[in-house]
Design an enzyme around this catalytic site. Structure first.
Site, short mmCIF file in Angstrom:
data_model
loop_
_atom_site.label_atom_id
_atom_site.label_comp_id
_atom_site.label_asym_id
_atom_site.label_seq_id
_atom_site.Cartn_x
_atom_site.Cartn_y
_atom_site.Cartn_z
N HIS A 184 -0.86 -3.39 7.07
CA HIS A 184 -1.46 -2.29 7.82
C HIS A 184 -1.80 -1.15 6.87
CE1 HIS A 184 -0.92 1.56 10.26
NE2 HIS A 184 -2.03 1.00 10.72
N SER A 185 -3.01 -0.62 7.01
CA SER A 185 -3.44 0.53 6.22
C SER A 185 -3.31 0.21 4.73
CB SER A 185 -2.65 1.77 6.63
OG SER A 185 -3.17 2.93 6.03
#
EC number: 3.1.-.-
Length: 922
Positions: free
Chosen positions: A173-174
């Protein structure tokens, strides 16, 4: 005083620019669809089992940990290692928690229970201590090396098992997705350790805010490696973006580079993902139930039945991802689907000879095959379109080869269908299937449910309608529209001249229906053929529906496709489509794509005003107000033409070679052009926004100094103006040395902040002294002028012992107000590393690497000297003229090299400050 120095026209301009910026910011932060994600819940209490790491590894990375996610009985059983499932590693992003794995981990557990744990996944998660890696890039390499060690530790947990895995799947994520990609750059890393990489809202192209060189160097290393080694990278990678709801990471940054020889990478926006069809914000992308369900379905379809692990076949992996994330045919995934299907059994065969046909099925007791002979239709029509509201996964449409009325076997065309929220449909171009004699639509026997099947034959030109978009500068005052008079089921509206990220429009679809009693649903799909960023709008007709039309990715230069508005309509309704420019959304696109460059334009404007003040001090002996100089000096024609000219000259080989020989960095305008981010007039718009922000930040800093001085006078005995000016007070060298030691032993940004506070303290004290002096002055203006002349006479006669008059104090405060404004922005740009250091203070006392340390060594003594500097001591300096000429080229340099690399900006700011400080001695 500050407001009085600006005329009303300029003030009105600054207010207007604030309004424009507010409109753009509103569109970015609020101008999107409501959150349609369903929350994912745990059915049992989530547990995070800490995996014990080797002692050397734990000592080397004291802030990092590895966890195994579990719930209920699964968690209890797996406390006793080894494990038997399929390992998946979750990497959180900037300030992300390892507990974010629970949504996808819980859904995977429920799915495994549904199949009696024939297969199951073990979800691991890394605790990065919620580090702010999007703001400080010094720990990205450390995180990458730790993840490598975690992968090796995870695989050891399966040692001795019959179906022990040799690799792991990674969900990042990210910034966690970027760390996963960086694994391949490690010297000792084996690519075979990762079998699949899925990134969620990861900015792959460039950092959102390039606040230090470690971030940009990390990005350069990762992206260059992936580009140069694309032929040898066989890692299947999927990047999922959040769409316009994600204002932290715009979706354009998440698209992996498209390389002709690297076909194992897919990039898609969540609004285009089948069975998801929603935009997600930066955090909800990890818990959005629709998206996580799609991801888990893909994971289970990726399992190899022989190894009971994720398949090593790259073609199958790509097929599964395409099936679930790009185009879903409303059928369960099959690696080798049977194209020929048997159409035997006790079924009715009903021939249909009309060009448009509708069948409402309700409580059907018999299976029915509806056959459409194609011979006659081929002479009149080019395409056939069929749709069904029954969203099961069975085959429903077939083609017969050389048949008269019925056939025993047919070509299963259901695999070419596509799923939408309320229908599944198929569009065929008849000339692509010359061997088909009949089209067969299958209606199964059902009980208690109702669905509708429609088919129609049509000519392409009657359903493809061109609609040129309005001009960018029409400001929404004009519009263009088309009216769909025919009663078809499907239309393609070609949106001509639409392909740039600075374009933004509002589309209004008005539907009018006659004789309709039941609620009818229409679907409007915005299809962008050069990137997977489609979006759907579902409307209950009759109605008036507004659709936003803007892009995440600009159309490539060599791409000739046209953006489409695909309309799945009702034959009982007529539709009117209107398009007009949305000025508010255009401003939103400027903020979305270029808002990160605003600090560079603000500082450029302040530098121009600062240079003007230094020159006025040199030429007239007095320093003019900051607002006056900002209005006079901060002009875009002083900056932009030079940048444009250099960009033009870099197109010539001789100039590029000269540029490289001088070892100058790449022009930021060229970087933005390579990312298709160059708007027309964008630099002018940003300069106006920057000048406006510079004005209001100057007002805030000036007002703050006055308020703090009033507070000072209220708490402490009033002070007098200094009788003798001392540039080097006794405590100054000691304070400078202490702050440099602080910078060396702890954090450079901390030392810069403390120096800034010292400087502000000196200026507040000077303001308090001036206020006290004015309050004690007699009312008689003649007496005041006489005393001022006497003071000036004394000042001129005593060269070695300068006295400070009220005029000199006011001049100094004007200059200091501008310097404070500059320093405030420098401090703000250095704050991320300070925040990171404070957050990790219990693990590391010294920030290493420290992006602000070199700057601190120069800025600390400079601020210390400037804090004791007065205009009376520098106006006669031989260096003053040179110091006043430097801010202009440096303001140009800030825009040329700092708009896409913010960490370079302070390097341009400390030079005029240093020259200003040296004016005390030369």
């Amino acid at each position: 005083m500050f407001l009085h120095s600006v005329n009303l026209w300029n003030l009105a301009f600054y207010v207007f620019m604030v309004f424009m910026a507010t409109v753009g910011l509103w569109d970015v932060f609020f101008g999107f669809e409501e959150n349609k994600c369903s929350m994912s819940y745990m059915f049992e209490y989530p547990e995070y089992q800490k995996i014990e790491l080797p002692k050397k590894l734990a000592k080397r990375y004291p802030a990092y940990e590895l966890y195994l996610y579990g719930e209920g009985s699964y968690a209890e059983e797996h406390k006793i290692l080894p494990l038997t499932g399929i390992p998946v590693l979750f990497l959180p992003g900037n300030a992300g928690s390892y507990k974010q794995v629970r949504s996808i981990g819980s859904i995977a557990l429920r799915k495994a229970e549904d199949i009696d744990f024939k297969y199951h996944f073990d979800f691991f998660s890394v605790n990065f201590n919620e580090e702010l890696v999007a703001l400080y890039g010094g720990s990205l390499q450390k995180q990458t090396k730790f993840v490598h060690e975690c992968i090796k530790t995870i695989l050891k947990l399966y040692k001795g098992q019959e179906f022990a895995p040799k690799s792991v799947a990674i969900i990042g994520h990210s910034m966690g997705g970027l760390v996963a990609r960086a694994l391949l750059t490690l010297k000792n890393f084996k690519q075979d350790l990762i079998n699949l990489l899925i990134t969620q809202a990861t900015p792959h192209v460039a950092p959102v805010m390039p606040l230090d060189r470690f971030i940009t160097d990390f990005y350069m290393t990762v992206n260059n490696y992936w580009i140069l080694n694309a032929r040898h990278i066989n890692l299947t990678t999927l990047s999922v973006a959040g769409g316009f709801r994600d204002y932290q990471v715009r979706s354009g940054l998440t698209f992996l580079p498209k390389l002709s020889h690297h076909t194992s990478a897919l990039s898609v926006v969540s609004s285009a993902v089948p069975k998801t069809w929603v935009s997600t914000d930066h955090l909800s992308i990890v818990w959005c139930k629709q998206l996580q369900l799609t991801t888990i379905r893909a994971f289970f379809d990726l399992i190899d039945a022989d190894t009971k692990q994720i398949t090593q076949n790259p073609k199958k992996k790509l097929s599964v991802l395409n099936h679930h994330f790009i185009r879903h045919p409303a059928k369960h995934f099959e690696e080798n689907p049977s194209i020929i299907s048997d159409l035997t059994g006790t079924s009715m065969w009903v021939p249909v000879k009309v060009s448009r046909w509708t069948y409402v099925a309700y409580n059907e007791s018999d299976k029915i095959y509806f056959t459409f002979p194609l011979a006659n239709h081929r002479k009149i029509y080019t395409h056939v379109y069929c749709q069904s509201t029954m969203l099961d996964t069975n085959s429903w449409i077939f083609g017969c080869i050389n048949s008269t009325s019925m056939c025993r076997q047919g070509v299963d065309l259901s695999w070419k269908a596509e799923l939408l929220p309320t229908i599944k449909f198929l569009t065929l171009r008849l000339q692509d299937y010359p061997s088909l004699s009949h089209l067969v639509v299958y209606v199964p026997s059902i009980h208690g449910s109702k669905f509708v099947v429609d088919c129609e034959f049509f000519k392409k030109e009657t359903r493809s309608i061109q609609l040129p978009v309005t001009h960018l500068f029409s400001f929404g005052l004009s519009s263009r529209k088309v009216v769909l008079n025919t009663s078809g089921l499907y239309y393609n509206i070609e949106l001509l001249n639409f392909g740039q990220i600075y374009q933004a429009f509002k589309i209004n679809v008005v539907s009018k229906c006659s004789g309709v009693r039941e609620e009818i649903t229409s679907i409007y799909k915005l299809h962008i053929p050069w990137s997977y960023e489609d979006s759907l709008t579902i409307a209950q007709v009759p109605s008036s529906t507004e659709i936003s039309l803007k892009l995440h990715i600009a159309q490539p230069e060599n791409d000739s496709h046209v953006a489409l508005l695909k309309m799945y309509t009702s034959s009982d309704c007529q539709y009117e489509v209107t398009v007009k420019t949305s000025f508010s959304q255009i401003l939103g696109q400027v903020v979305r794509f270029h808002g990160g460059a605003l600090p560079a334009y603000v500082i450029s404007s302040i530098l121009l005003a600062y240079g003007g003040q230094l020159y006025s001090l040199f030429s007239t002996g007095s320093c003019l107000e900051y607002a006056v100089m900002l209005d006079k000096e901060a002009k875009p024609y002083k900056v932009d033409p030079f940048v444009i000219m250099v960009k033009f000259l870099l197109g010539y080989k001789w100039f590029k070679e000269l540029w490289d020989a001088l070892m100058l960095p790449e022009l930021d305008a060229i970087v933005l052009t390579s990312q298709s981010m160059c708007f027309p007039l964008v630099s002018l718009i940003l300069f106006l926004f920057g000048t406006c922000t510079a004005y209001w930040s100057g007002l805030v800093s000036s007002t703050s100094v006055r308020l703090l001085s009033s507070l000072w006078l209220a708490m402490k005995r009033p002070s007098e103006l200094p009788k003798d000016i001392k540039m080097l007070s006794p405590d100054l060298p000691f304070l400078t040395i202490v702050l440099i030691i602080v910078s060396w032993t702890t954090c450079g940004a901390l030392a810069i902040l403390l120096s800034y506070f010292y400087y502000v303290f000196k200026i507040v004290h000077l303001q308090a002294c001036l206020t006290t002096f004015k309050n004690n002055q007699p009312v008689n203006p003649k007496h005041s002028r006489r005393s001022e002349k006497k003071s000036n006479h004394h000042k001129d006669s005593a060269v070695h012992h300068l006295r400070l008059s009220a005029n000199d104090a006011e001049d100094s405060l004007r200059m200091h107000s501008t310097v404070i404004n500059l320093l405030t922005w420098i401090v703000l740009l250095s704050m991320p590393s300070l925040i990171y250091w404070l957050k990790n203070l219990k693990y590391y006392f010294k920030l290493n690497p420290d992006p602000c340390k070199p700057l601190a060594f120069i800025l600390i003594p400079t601020m210390a000297i400037l804090g004791n500097t007065y205009t009376v001591s520098v106006k006669s300096s031989k260096l003053l003229k040179t110091a006043s000429q430097f801010p202009l080229p440096l303001a140009v340099g800030v825009i040329a090299f700092g708009s896409a690399h913010l960490y370079r900006v302070p390097c341009f700011v400390f030079i005029p400050l240093l020259l200003h400080a040296l004016c005390n001695f030369m």
